[in-house]
Scaffold this motif. Sequence first.
Motif, mmCIF file in Angstrom:
data_model
loop_
_atom_site.group_PDB
_atom_site.id
_atom_site.type_symbol
_atom_site.label_atom_id
_atom_site.label_comp_id
_atom_site.label_asym_id
_atom_site.label_seq_id
_atom_site.Cartn_x
_atom_site.Cartn_y
_atom_site.Cartn_z
ATOM 1 N N SER A 229 -70.884 27.700 94.441
ATOM 2 C CA SER A 229 -71.092 29.203 94.648
ATOM 3 C C SER A 229 -69.936 29.005 96.626
ATOM 4 C CB SER A 229 -72.291 30.001 94.809
ATOM 5 O OG SER A 229 -73.485 29.520 95.525
ATOM 6 N N LYS A 230 -70.586 27.304 96.753
ATOM 7 C CA LYS A 230 -70.575 27.313 97.987
ATOM 8 C C LYS A 230 -69.030 27.076 98.730
ATOM 9 C CE LYS A 230 -74.964 25.311 98.868
ATOM 10 N NZ LYS A 230 -74.810 26.700 100.075
ATOM 11 N N HIS A 231 -68.230 26.646 97.478
ATOM 12 C CA HIS A 231 -66.449 26.927 97.364
ATOM 13 C C HIS A 231 -65.933 27.908 96.480
ATOM 14 C CE1 HIS A 231 -67.351 22.656 99.595
ATOM 15 N NE2 HIS A 231 -68.729 22.834 98.568
ATOM 16 N N PRO A 232 -64.813 28.016 97.402
ATOM 17 C CA PRO A 232 -63.653 29.072 96.773
ATOM 18 C C PRO A 232 -63.113 28.316 94.873
ATOM 19 C CG PRO A 232 -62.710 28.510 98.319
ATOM 20 C CD PRO A 232 -64.022 27.645 98.832
ATOM 21 N N VAL A 233 -62.936 29.290 94.370
ATOM 22 C CA VAL A 233 -62.958 28.491 92.333
ATOM 23 C C VAL A 233 -61.620 27.630 92.959
ATOM 24 C CG1 VAL A 233 -61.444 31.046 91.952
ATOM 25 C CG2 VAL A 233 -62.756 29.339 90.992
ATOM 26 N N GLY A 234 -60.537 28.262 93.880
ATOM 27 C CA GLY A 234 -59.042 27.045 93.800
ATOM 28 C C GLY A 234 -59.578 25.540 93.436
ATOM 29 N N GLU A 235 -60.304 25.257 95.164
ATOM 30 C CA GLU A 235 -60.774 23.885 94.725
ATOM 31 C C GLU A 235 -61.280 23.035 93.424
ATOM 32 O OE1 GLU A 235 -63.281 23.661 98.178
ATOM 33 O OE2 GLU A 235 -62.375 25.103 99.209
ATOM 34 N N PHE A 236 -61.272 23.477 92.334
ATOM 35 C CA PHE A 236 -61.686 23.361 91.241
ATOM 36 C C PHE A 236 -60.534 23.202 89.685
ATOM 37 C CE2 PHE A 236 -65.381 25.091 93.250
ATOM 38 C CZ PHE A 236 -67.032 23.443 93.176
ATOM 39 N N GLU A 237 -60.457 22.013 89.845
ATOM 40 C CA GLU A 237 -59.798 22.015 87.910
ATOM 41 C C GLU A 237 -60.176 22.603 86.907
ATOM 42 O OE1 GLU A 237 -55.792 21.759 86.829
ATOM 43 O OE2 GLU A 237 -56.450 21.825 89.065
ATOM 44 N N MET A 238 -59.364 23.261 86.002
ATOM 45 C CA MET A 238 -60.309 23.833 84.849
ATOM 46 C C MET A 238 -60.065 23.789 83.632
ATOM 47 S SD MET A 238 -62.517 26.120 86.584
ATOM 48 C CE MET A 238 -62.739 27.071 87.867
ATOM 49 N N ALA A 239 -60.055 22.907 82.929
ATOM 50 C CA ALA A 239 -59.676 22.955 81.192
ATOM 51 C C ALA A 239 -59.425 24.282 80.668
ATOM 52 C CB ALA A 239 -60.503 21.819 80.890
ATOM 53 N N ARG A 240 -59.008 23.950 79.861
ATOM 54 C CA ARG A 240 -58.825 25.085 78.750
ATOM 55 C C ARG A 240 -58.988 24.682 77.786
ATOM 56 N NH1 ARG A 240 -54.616 23.389 81.301
ATOM 57 N NH2 ARG A 240 -53.628 21.971 79.387
ATOM 58 N N LEU A 241 -58.761 26.084 76.953
ATOM 59 C CA LEU A 241 -59.757 25.576 75.319
ATOM 60 C C LEU A 241 -58.442 26.039 74.516
ATOM 61 C CD1 LEU A 241 -61.960 25.624 73.362
ATOM 62 C CD2 LEU A 241 -62.557 27.432 73.976
ATOM 63 N N ASN A 242 -58.619 25.291 73.005
ATOM 64 C CA ASN A 242 -58.064 25.667 71.788
ATOM 65 C C ASN A 242 -58.710 25.534 70.440
ATOM 66 O OD1 ASN A 242 -55.410 23.926 74.134
ATOM 67 N ND2 ASN A 242 -55.000 26.436 73.045
ATOM 68 N N HIS A 243 -58.145 25.866 69.579
ATOM 69 C CA HIS A 243 -58.962 25.488 68.049
ATOM 70 C C HIS A 243 -58.341 24.610 67.665
ATOM 71 C CE1 HIS A 243 -61.172 28.401 70.227
ATOM 72 N NE2 HIS A 243 -62.862 27.945 69.425
ATOM 73 N N VAL A 244 -58.810 24.305 66.935
ATOM 74 C CA VAL A 244 -57.968 23.719 65.569
ATOM 75 C C VAL A 244 -58.914 23.726 64.308
ATOM 76 C CG1 VAL A 244 -59.006 21.218 65.999
ATOM 77 C CG2 VAL A 244 -56.681 21.341 64.687
ATOM 78 N N ALA A 245 -58.309 24.030 63.481
ATOM 79 C CA ALA A 245 -58.543 24.186 61.783
ATOM 80 C C ALA A 245 -59.466 22.783 61.699
ATOM 81 C CB ALA A 245 -57.685 24.969 60.983
#
Length: 302
Positions: A229-245
């Motif tokens: 909450s103390k930093h802009p969200v752009g200062e964090f790198e986000m992983a992406r979610l996929n699925h595999v059967a």
Amino acid sequence: MLRKAVENFRRTSGVQLLLGLRHEILYRQFLGSAAPKGRAFARDLSGKPERNYCFTIAFNTPWIVDVLTKAWQAFPTGTRLVVIDNSPKQDARASIEAICAQRGVAYFRLPRNFETNPSRSHGVSQTWIFHNIVKHLKPDMFGFIDHDCFPVGPIDIAQRVGRKIGYGMPRHARSSYLYKEAKDESCWYYWAGLCFYNFAAVEHAKLDFRNRLDIGMDTGGGNWPVLYSKHPVGEFEMARLNHVAVSVGGKTADYEVYDEVLFHVGGASYRSRATNADYRRQLSDHIWKTYLGGIQDRLISI
């Protein structure tokens, strides 16, 4: 009817207050226990050349630690894996320690954790590690991965963090007790099973990996008020979610994969499918044959 009545009673403000007090007492006691052992372990780790660390919390499932430690050998991640054992079962602890010894993976046994809820137990364990090991180790980068989340290809985790505060799988606050609906998309946190940080950016933060059900956040949500909450969200790198059967034993199920390379079994310690003996054996065979080059290097027979 009785179960519903008990649940409603537990949600009353008075009971929640008492439960919160109980959790806080256990948390404070646990956080201060075995601190000298944590510092000594950090000193041992600091004698190695690695500066980037990945901590995983093991919990009663040697077969999945077997998978994780082999995957860490097979695929470069740019981090040193450290297994922190939170298993209450003595035989599981012995097996996990033996696996780590055979694979040359650093191993540390946590002090006794009196939390019985899996989410709270995991969260207080991560917080213990940060305050009693990481802050003394002072690495360049550190983080956590679930013991049942492992690479199936190369991934440079330090590069994913880069110059940002952290890298991880984001989750958002939920409005209901069961987290079915979004509460506030602006309130978010890294899932405790995939979160990495530039140590210099969080060294003085009072990180708290516990859940915060009062604001709709599961394990890791305690870091929202003290960090995210103390930093802009752009200062964090986000992983992406996929699925595999994955099809084993005549059943097909979707499994999560993060950034196309981190396979997540999900609930390996407690969910019914993964704890069913036949399914677990077939899933283990599938993982070893598909991602790890065959079962010849497997240390734990299921």
